[in-house]
Design an enzyme around this catalytic site. Sequence first.
Site, PDB file in Angstrom:
ATOM      1  N   LYS A   1       7.644  -4.887  25.648  1.00 19.08           N
ATOM      2  CA  LYS A   1       6.594  -4.787  24.626  1.00 19.08           C
ATOM      3  C   LYS A   1       6.676  -3.434  23.949  1.00 19.08           C
ATOM      4  CE  LYS A   1       3.576  -8.149  26.736  1.00 19.08           C
ATOM      5  NZ  LYS A   1       2.619  -8.453  27.780  1.00 19.08           N
ATOM      6  N   GLN A  56      -1.984  -5.753  30.984  1.00 14.14           N
ATOM      7  CA  GLN A  56      -1.023  -6.729  31.508  1.00 14.14           C
ATOM      8  C   GLN A  56      -1.630  -7.473  32.709  1.00 14.14           C
ATOM      9  OE1 GLN A  56       2.153  -7.349  30.163  1.00 14.14           O
ATOM     10  NE2 GLN A  56       2.167  -9.039  31.621  1.00 14.14           N
ATOM     11  N   ASP A 108      -4.609  -9.907  22.778  1.00 13.60           N
ATOM     12  CA  ASP A 108      -4.251 -11.042  23.628  1.00 13.60           C
ATOM     13  C   ASP A 108      -5.057 -12.283  23.230  1.00 13.60           C
ATOM     14  OD1 ASP A 108      -2.320 -11.247  25.533  1.00 13.60           O
ATOM     15  OD2 ASP A 108      -3.461 -10.339  27.164  1.00 13.60           O
TER      16      ASP A 108
END
Length: 297
Positions: free
Chosen positions: A54, A98, A121
Amino acid sequence: MSANIIDGKQVAEKLRERIANAVKKIEQEHKKIPGLAVVLVGNDPASEVYVRNKGIQTKEVGMTSYEYKLPEDTPENELLKKVDELNNDPNVNGILVQFPVPQQISQQKVIETILPAKDVDGLHPINSGYLSSGLEGLVPCTPQGAAILIKEACKDLSGKKAVIIGRSNLVGKPVAQLLLKEHCTVTICHSRSQNLELISSEADILVAAVGIPNLVKKDWVKPGAVVIDVGINRIDVEENGESKTRLVGDVDFDDVKGIAGSITPVPGGVGPMTIACLLLNTLNAFCDQNNFDRPSL
Ligand code: NAP
């Protein structure tokens, strides 16, 4: 006839190129660039790889990447404090923690602490509310990637019969909402569904997001259907007398490729779309926060 293989790597690469061009244009016009903060708690090797990738791809499209690594035993309130700090940092436009997080931390509390405007997200209940109301918000990355691949394979989705196997908040439900928005007739299946094989075999678009290796066989697939495999499962295999592991999807690719019209492989299908859509969400979040129009990519 063999199915058209949908190349997620290539579609993701093209999307990242368009994002990079949009970032360049914004930087020239407004002298600022989007920033994405990624927080990793603990030492899970797979999560470390995701976070590293990422960071690399964020910088490649010209955005600023902020990376934070916290120890495995980080208390929940420490993580929430970090999230709050990022919520208040004007250079940070998107925040991603995460998952999974260690067990002392409530994943739901983390999701609800991230400001909806920075929730790249797309998991905050405000953003899932926007999605189910058909309003513009931030859409979960993997479902967004799956929807882009479906549109690559099938230009006009209106009236198509879509079956989604899996009803998680992360994948199944948002995929269903996105396809509903495209005027598909949507059926969502799950572990209690009856006659799964029959329901699946009527789908023009079949999305598998279950987590069971090779669950979907050719008898589950209507000839010519678009088959999107979201599953990522690591299985043990014997090769030349050696024990190895291999990544497979929820669809038995070799069995289904002879009957499907289009199919995503695993790896190389939906997987690569996830980070590209995370970058797209960061760009959109940045535009929303600065009152710029979202670029149409
Ligand atoms: P999840 O939260 O475990 O949800 C799985 C869903 O499958 C649930 O709705 C479950 O039903 C349903 N299910 C389980 N067994 C079933 C069966 N025998 N028949 C029909 N439905 C069944 O998993 P997830 O987070 O949605 O992820 C699904 C898969 O996608 C996993 O393989 C995951 O690794 C992969 N994934 C990939 C990406 C990516 O490509 N970047 C991102 C996220 C997830 P119930 O609700 O009834 O339990």
